[in-house]
Scaffold this motif. Structure first.
Motif, short mmCIF file in Angstrom:
data_model
loop_
_atom_site.label_atom_id
_atom_site.label_comp_id
_atom_site.label_asym_id
_atom_site.label_seq_id
_atom_site.Cartn_x
_atom_site.Cartn_y
_atom_site.Cartn_z
N SER A 38 -5.18 35.57 -11.75
CA SER A 38 -4.47 35.80 -10.50
C SER A 38 -5.42 34.59 -9.61
O SER A 38 -5.14 35.42 -8.47
N CYS A 39 -6.26 34.02 -10.41
CA CYS A 39 -7.08 32.77 -9.57
C CYS A 39 -6.66 31.42 -9.76
O CYS A 39 -6.96 30.72 -8.83
N LEU A 40 -5.10 31.47 -10.25
CA LEU A 40 -4.09 30.37 -10.35
C LEU A 40 -4.30 29.64 -9.26
O LEU A 40 -4.09 28.32 -9.13
N ASP A 41 -3.57 30.44 -8.03
CA ASP A 41 -3.13 29.65 -6.93
C ASP A 41 -3.99 28.73 -6.28
O ASP A 41 -3.94 27.87 -6.22
N LYS A 42 -5.35 29.58 -6.14
CA LYS A 42 -6.29 29.58 -5.14
C LYS A 42 -6.97 28.35 -6.38
O LYS A 42 -7.61 27.04 -5.54
N THR A 43 -6.87 28.04 -6.84
CA THR A 43 -6.98 26.99 -8.27
C THR A 43 -6.79 25.96 -8.19
O THR A 43 -7.38 25.15 -7.88
N LYS A 44 -5.12 25.97 -8.66
CA LYS A 44 -4.86 24.97 -8.32
C LYS A 44 -4.17 24.17 -6.70
O LYS A 44 -4.30 23.50 -6.62
N GLY B 217 1.17 -1.39 -0.35
CA GLY B 217 0.39 -0.27 -0.04
C GLY B 217 0.71 1.45 -0.39
O GLY B 217 0.36 2.10 -0.81
N THR B 218 1.67 1.97 0.69
CA THR B 218 2.94 2.44 0.61
C THR B 218 3.92 2.63 -0.77
O THR B 218 3.74 4.21 -0.61
N ALA B 219 3.90 1.46 -1.14
CA ALA B 219 4.62 1.49 -2.77
C ALA B 219 3.33 2.59 -3.62
O ALA B 219 4.15 2.87 -4.33
N THR B 220 2.50 1.62 -3.50
CA THR B 220 1.50 2.10 -4.66
C THR B 220 1.10 3.53 -3.90
O THR B 220 1.16 4.90 -5.45
N PHE B 221 1.23 4.43 -3.17
CA PHE B 221 0.60 5.92 -2.32
C PHE B 221 2.08 6.11 -3.38
O PHE B 221 1.51 7.66 -3.52
N LEU B 222 3.24 6.17 -3.03
CA LEU B 222 4.31 6.64 -3.55
C LEU B 222 3.89 6.82 -4.83
O LEU B 222 4.83 7.82 -5.77
N THR B 223 4.40 5.73 -5.38
CA THR B 223 4.20 5.51 -6.71
C THR B 223 2.97 6.03 -7.70
O THR B 223 2.78 7.14 -8.52
N MET B 224 1.54 6.65 -6.68
CA MET B 224 0.63 7.21 -7.77
C MET B 224 1.21 8.68 -7.09
O MET B 224 0.36 10.04 -7.77
N ALA B 225 1.66 8.74 -5.89
CA ALA B 225 2.03 10.53 -6.03
C ALA B 225 2.43 11.32 -6.28
O ALA B 225 1.17 13.05 -6.00
N TYR B 226 2.62 11.64 -8.11
CA TYR B 226 2.77 12.05 -8.64
C TYR B 226 2.26 13.41 -9.12
O TYR B 226 1.61 13.81 -9.46
N ILE B 227 0.24 11.71 -9.94
CA ILE B 227 -0.44 12.64 -10.31
C ILE B 227 -0.94 13.61 -8.84
O ILE B 227 -1.99 14.86 -9.76
N ILE B 228 -1.30 14.35 -7.65
CA ILE B 228 -2.22 14.90 -7.00
C ILE B 228 -0.65 16.60 -7.97
O ILE B 228 -1.68 17.30 -7.62
N THR B 229 -0.72 16.68 -7.89
CA THR B 229 0.39 17.54 -8.28
C THR B 229 0.93 17.88 -9.84
O THR B 229 0.04 18.89 -10.49
N VAL B 230 0.60 17.14 -10.78
CA VAL B 230 0.71 17.26 -11.64
C VAL B 230 -0.84 17.25 -12.49
O VAL B 230 -0.64 18.17 -13.35
N ASP C 142 -7.38 24.05 -5.06
CA ASP C 142 -8.30 23.37 -4.81
C ASP C 142 -8.61 22.45 -6.23
O ASP C 142 -9.17 21.34 -5.25
N LEU C 143 -7.42 22.35 -6.65
CA LEU C 143 -7.79 21.21 -7.79
C LEU C 143 -7.08 19.70 -7.23
O LEU C 143 -7.11 18.28 -7.55
N VAL C 144 -5.90 20.37 -6.29
CA VAL C 144 -5.16 19.05 -5.46
C VAL C 144 -6.07 19.10 -4.55
O VAL C 144 -5.32 17.31 -3.76
N VAL C 145 -6.67 19.53 -3.75
CA VAL C 145 -7.77 18.50 -3.22
C VAL C 145 -8.80 17.56 -3.34
O VAL C 145 -8.47 16.90 -3.30
N ALA C 146 -8.62 17.92 -4.61
CA ALA C 146 -10.01 18.17 -5.74
C ALA C 146 -9.17 16.08 -6.13
O ALA C 146 -9.45 15.20 -5.72
N THR C 147 -8.12 16.15 -6.38
CA THR C 147 -7.50 14.76 -6.55
C THR C 147 -7.18 14.38 -5.59
O THR C 147 -6.97 12.24 -5.72
#
Length: 106
Positions: A60-66, A34-47, A68-73
């Motif tokens: 102007s709202c790029l940082d807020k949007t980003k 499970g830890t290996a799977t999480f670390l493998t998938m972790a790049y998806i969060i930011t990318v 929010d998208l990190v949380v949604a991902t």
């Protein structure tokens, strides 16, 4: 003789539900997987968040949007992975697909 963590989990309801004995697995092995799977998938969060944020958001709202998208991902990957593990009883991790998002960013 003292029981180890693997034996204790194997005999518990959790071990029986996930059929650790039938699948010739153990708690620590599943924890490492499970830890290996999480670390493998972790790049998806930011990318994924970066691709979606730059696909048409205002500067102007790029940082807020980003953020929010990190949380949604994160939430969609967490909910999908837990549902696959708990409800389907399958050891698969699920996350949002990035293919269509990459085309949107071009």
């Amino acid at each position: 003789m003292e029981k180890g963590v693997n034996d204790a989990v194997l005999e518990s309801r959790v071990g029986k539900y996930f059929k650790l004995d039938e699948r010739k697995s153990s708690f620590t092995k599943e924890l490492r997987a499970g830890t290996a799977t999480f670390l493998t998938m972790a790049y998806i969060i930011t990318v994924n968040a970066t691709i979606l944020a730059y696909s048409g958001g205002y500067q102007s709202c790029l940082d807020k949007t980003k953020s929010d998208l990190v949380v949604a991902t994160l939430l969609s990957a967490m909910i999908g992975s837990f549902a696959m593990g708990i409800l389907a009883n399958l050891p698969l991790g699920l996350a949002p697909g990035m293919g269509p998002n990459a085309f949107r960013g071009l």
